[in-house]
Write a protein that holds these residues in place. Structure first.
Motif, PDB file in Angstrom:
ATOM      1  N   SER A  99      23.230   1.707 -70.641  1.00  0.00           N
ATOM      2  CA  SER A  99      23.649   3.059 -70.313  1.00  0.00           C
ATOM      3  C   SER A  99      24.542   3.656 -71.396  1.00  0.00           C
ATOM      4  O   SER A  99      25.279   2.939 -72.090  1.00  0.00           O
ATOM      5  CB  SER A  99      24.400   3.067 -68.981  1.00  0.00           C
ATOM      6  OG  SER A  99      25.591   2.313 -69.065  1.00  0.00           O
ATOM      7  N   MET A 100      24.469   4.964 -71.555  1.00  0.00           N
ATOM      8  CA  MET A 100      25.274   5.706 -72.516  1.00  0.00           C
ATOM      9  C   MET A 100      25.948   6.853 -71.765  1.00  0.00           C
ATOM     10  O   MET A 100      25.508   7.226 -70.672  1.00  0.00           O
ATOM     11  CB  MET A 100      24.390   6.254 -73.630  1.00  0.00           C
ATOM     12  CG  MET A 100      23.480   5.231 -74.284  1.00  0.00           C
ATOM     13  SD  MET A 100      22.341   5.968 -75.478  1.00  0.00           S
ATOM     14  CE  MET A 100      23.467   6.333 -76.799  1.00  0.00           C
ATOM     15  N   ASN A 101      26.978   7.412 -72.380  1.00  0.00           N
ATOM     16  CA  ASN A 101      27.653   8.555 -71.762  1.00  0.00           C
ATOM     17  C   ASN A 101      26.864   9.835 -72.075  1.00  0.00           C
ATOM     18  O   ASN A 101      26.850  10.285 -73.225  1.00  0.00           O
ATOM     19  CB  ASN A 101      29.070   8.687 -72.304  1.00  0.00           C
ATOM     20  CG  ASN A 101      29.858   9.789 -71.607  1.00  0.00           C
ATOM     21  OD1 ASN A 101      29.311  10.591 -70.868  1.00  0.00           O
ATOM     22  ND2 ASN A 101      31.147   9.827 -71.864  1.00  0.00           N
ATOM     23  N   PRO A 102      26.187  10.419 -71.096  1.00  0.00           N
ATOM     24  CA  PRO A 102      25.345  11.601 -71.351  1.00  0.00           C
ATOM     25  C   PRO A 102      26.115  12.799 -71.895  1.00  0.00           C
ATOM     26  O   PRO A 102      25.568  13.659 -72.566  1.00  0.00           O
ATOM     27  CB  PRO A 102      24.752  11.933 -69.968  1.00  0.00           C
ATOM     28  CG  PRO A 102      24.877  10.675 -69.196  1.00  0.00           C
ATOM     29  CD  PRO A 102      26.127  10.020 -69.679  1.00  0.00           C
ATOM     30  N   MET A 103      27.416  12.883 -71.605  1.00  0.00           N
ATOM     31  CA  MET A 103      28.205  14.035 -72.019  1.00  0.00           C
ATOM     32  C   MET A 103      28.672  13.955 -73.481  1.00  0.00           C
ATOM     33  O   MET A 103      29.331  14.859 -73.974  1.00  0.00           O
ATOM     34  CB  MET A 103      29.414  14.205 -71.106  1.00  0.00           C
ATOM     35  CG  MET A 103      29.038  14.528 -69.669  1.00  0.00           C
ATOM     36  SD  MET A 103      28.113  16.091 -69.497  1.00  0.00           S
ATOM     37  CE  MET A 103      26.427  15.512 -69.324  1.00  0.00           C
TER      38      MET A 103
ATOM     39  N   THR B 179      23.726  -3.862 -82.431  1.00  0.00           N
ATOM     40  CA  THR B 179      23.707  -3.223 -81.117  1.00  0.00           C
ATOM     41  C   THR B 179      24.081  -1.759 -81.290  1.00  0.00           C
ATOM     42  O   THR B 179      24.371  -1.063 -80.344  1.00  0.00           O
ATOM     43  CB  THR B 179      24.725  -3.872 -80.158  1.00  0.00           C
ATOM     44  OG1 THR B 179      26.018  -3.814 -80.746  1.00  0.00           O
ATOM     45  CG2 THR B 179      24.373  -5.304 -79.870  1.00  0.00           C
ATOM     46  N   TYR B 180      24.065  -1.318 -82.543  1.00  0.00           N
ATOM     47  CA  TYR B 180      24.454   0.056 -82.873  1.00  0.00           C
ATOM     48  C   TYR B 180      23.471   1.049 -82.302  1.00  0.00           C
ATOM     49  O   TYR B 180      22.272   0.926 -82.456  1.00  0.00           O
ATOM     50  CB  TYR B 180      24.530   0.165 -84.399  1.00  0.00           C
ATOM     51  CG  TYR B 180      24.502   1.582 -84.933  1.00  0.00           C
ATOM     52  CD1 TYR B 180      25.494   2.483 -84.594  1.00  0.00           C
ATOM     53  CD2 TYR B 180      23.495   1.988 -85.795  1.00  0.00           C
ATOM     54  CE1 TYR B 180      25.481   3.772 -85.098  1.00  0.00           C
ATOM     55  CE2 TYR B 180      23.474   3.267 -86.303  1.00  0.00           C
ATOM     56  CZ  TYR B 180      24.472   4.153 -85.951  1.00  0.00           C
ATOM     57  OH  TYR B 180      24.445   5.416 -86.452  1.00  0.00           O
TER      58      TYR B 180
ATOM     59  N   LEU C 244      29.827  -6.808 -81.721  1.00  0.00           N
ATOM     60  CA  LEU C 244      31.120  -7.364 -81.322  1.00  0.00           C
ATOM     61  C   LEU C 244      31.183  -8.854 -81.642  1.00  0.00           C
ATOM     62  O   LEU C 244      32.219  -9.384 -82.033  1.00  0.00           O
ATOM     63  CB  LEU C 244      31.353  -7.146 -79.823  1.00  0.00           C
ATOM     64  CG  LEU C 244      31.925  -5.792 -79.409  1.00  0.00           C
ATOM     65  CD1 LEU C 244      32.052  -5.727 -77.889  1.00  0.00           C
ATOM     66  CD2 LEU C 244      33.281  -5.532 -80.047  1.00  0.00           C
ATOM     67  N   TYR C 245      30.030  -9.537 -81.500  1.00  0.00           N
ATOM     68  CA  TYR C 245      29.987 -10.972 -81.773  1.00  0.00           C
ATOM     69  C   TYR C 245      30.242 -11.252 -83.255  1.00  0.00           C
ATOM     70  O   TYR C 245      31.030 -12.142 -83.611  1.00  0.00           O
ATOM     71  CB  TYR C 245      28.637 -11.549 -81.354  1.00  0.00           C
ATOM     72  CG  TYR C 245      28.512 -13.036 -81.625  1.00  0.00           C
ATOM     73  CD1 TYR C 245      29.161 -13.960 -80.801  1.00  0.00           C
ATOM     74  CD2 TYR C 245      27.762 -13.501 -82.689  1.00  0.00           C
ATOM     75  CE1 TYR C 245      29.063 -15.328 -81.050  1.00  0.00           C
ATOM     76  CE2 TYR C 245      27.654 -14.859 -82.942  1.00  0.00           C
ATOM     77  CZ  TYR C 245      28.306 -15.773 -82.119  1.00  0.00           C
ATOM     78  OH  TYR C 245      28.208 -17.118 -82.370  1.00  0.00           O
ATOM     79  N   SER C 246      29.593 -10.493 -84.141  1.00  0.00           N
ATOM     80  CA  SER C 246      29.772 -10.726 -85.578  1.00  0.00           C
ATOM     81  C   SER C 246      31.204 -10.408 -86.008  1.00  0.00           C
ATOM     82  O   SER C 246      31.780 -11.094 -86.856  1.00  0.00           O
ATOM     83  CB  SER C 246      28.770  -9.899 -86.393  1.00  0.00           C
ATOM     84  OG  SER C 246      29.060  -8.509 -86.313  1.00  0.00           O
TER      85      SER C 246
ATOM     86  N   THR D  20      28.416  -1.958 -76.584  1.00  0.00           N
ATOM     87  CA  THR D  20      27.863  -0.929 -77.451  1.00  0.00           C
ATOM     88  C   THR D  20      28.859  -0.494 -78.520  1.00  0.00           C
ATOM     89  O   THR D  20      30.013  -0.207 -78.217  1.00  0.00           O
ATOM     90  CB  THR D  20      27.450   0.304 -76.629  1.00  0.00           C
ATOM     91  OG1 THR D  20      26.514  -0.086 -75.632  1.00  0.00           O
ATOM     92  CG2 THR D  20      26.804   1.354 -77.533  1.00  0.00           C
ATOM     93  N   LEU D  21      28.410  -0.448 -79.772  1.00  0.00           N
ATOM     94  CA  LEU D  21      29.237   0.015 -80.884  1.00  0.00           C
ATOM     95  C   LEU D  21      28.577   1.218 -81.547  1.00  0.00           C
ATOM     96  O   LEU D  21      27.358   1.333 -81.553  1.00  0.00           O
ATOM     97  CB  LEU D  21      29.415  -1.096 -81.931  1.00  0.00           C
ATOM     98  CG  LEU D  21      30.082  -2.392 -81.459  1.00  0.00           C
ATOM     99  CD1 LEU D  21      30.183  -3.378 -82.617  1.00  0.00           C
ATOM    100  CD2 LEU D  21      31.460  -2.114 -80.882  1.00  0.00           C
TER     101      LEU D  21
END
Length: 273
Positions: free
Chosen positions: A267-271, A137-138, A86-88, A110-111
């Motif tokens: 954290s990530m979306n587990p679903m 941050t991918y 996001l910064y770049s 997160t991207l």
């Protein structure tokens, strides 16, 4: 000028004026929505909201929705590539990170490769063609990711509360829900979705009784509000092993399983996997 010629002149002039006017804005009619206008005018909804200073999607008849000219422009979004942050992106297009997060409804930084990041401004075609060398941050969401091999922590998966921001049922304020709450009565078996090493098994504020497993490759899984813990710190577990029995310990209103997947402690979306 003859009357018939005058009439044709007025009609043609009116058509031209209407055409020019429509290229600048859209007048809202009954039944119009931001989505329908966006589809018709080929302008993203986030961009329409941004250039019209709209805080919500509500429209009223007769309202003028201003449009940005598209001539000599490719678009107003950036397609995320491996290495982008996001910064770049904010630096390249001179858009603040907080603004990017707001108009794209991003809960964190997160991207994902292939995502469209709306910029809230029209950008010259040439400016969209660049390669970023910034630290990434991918999160690897490809078929080669270990996540494709993850199993389920419960035999039956029913979501009581999804991943994302919510009004906390106990604290009464809006905070990020870093996992998903799965329906589970007390003492329902909890299985390891993937092999790994137990790095924590005990009590943690808010989580109650919790198990944390290092699954390798910077991935971590968490299982919280447990009634009984059946593994120990340092123990190696295989995919499908019973780790615990679900419960209602910690900051909860009733029995369920809180399940998290983290990558590099984000954290990530587990679903989604």
């Amino acid at each position: 000028m003859r009357p018939i010629q005058k009439m044709f002149f007025i009609i043609i002039t009116s058509v031209i004026l209407i055409s020019c006017s429509n290229s600048k804005y859209h007048t809202v009619k009954k039944g119009d929505t931001l989505y329908s206008i966006a589809q018709k005018r080929d302008v993203p909804v986030p961009e329409l909201k941004d250039i019209n200073n709209l805080e919500s999607n509500l429209l009223y008849s007769g309202q003028k929705i201003y449009l940005k000219p598209s001539k000599n422009y490719k678009g107003s979004y950036h397609m995320v590539r491996s290495g982008d942050t996001l910064y770049s992106i904010s630096k390249k297009y001179d858009v603040k990170v907080d603004h990017l997060k707001k108009i794209n409804d991003l809960k964190n930084n997160t991207l994902y490769k292939g995502d469209k990041i709306y910029l809230g401004k029209m950008v010259n075609k040439g400016d969209l063609n660049f390669s970023s060398s910034s630290t990434t941050t991918y999160k690897n969401n490809s078929k080669d990711s270990i996540l494709k091999n993850f199993g389920q922590p419960l035999k039956t998966m029913t979501i009581n509360s999804p991943y994302g921001y919510r009004d906390h049922p106990v604290l009464g304020r809006r905070i990020l829900h870093t996992g998903v709450d799965l329906k589970a009565s007390t003492n329902t078996p909890v299985y390891s979705p993937y092999s790994g090493i137990v790095t924590y098994a005990g009590w943690m504020n808010g989580y109650g009784k919790i198990i944390i497993i290092d699954n390798g490759n910077n991935y971590e899984t968490r299982f919280a509000h447990l009634n009984r813990i059946l593994v120990k710190k340092g123990q190696t577990v295989k995919k499908g092993k019973v780790l615990a029995k679900s419960g209602k310990t910690g900051r909860v209103t009733g029995p369920h399983l809180h399940y998290e997947i983290r990558y590099k402690n984000q954290s990530m979306n587990p679903m989604k996997f």
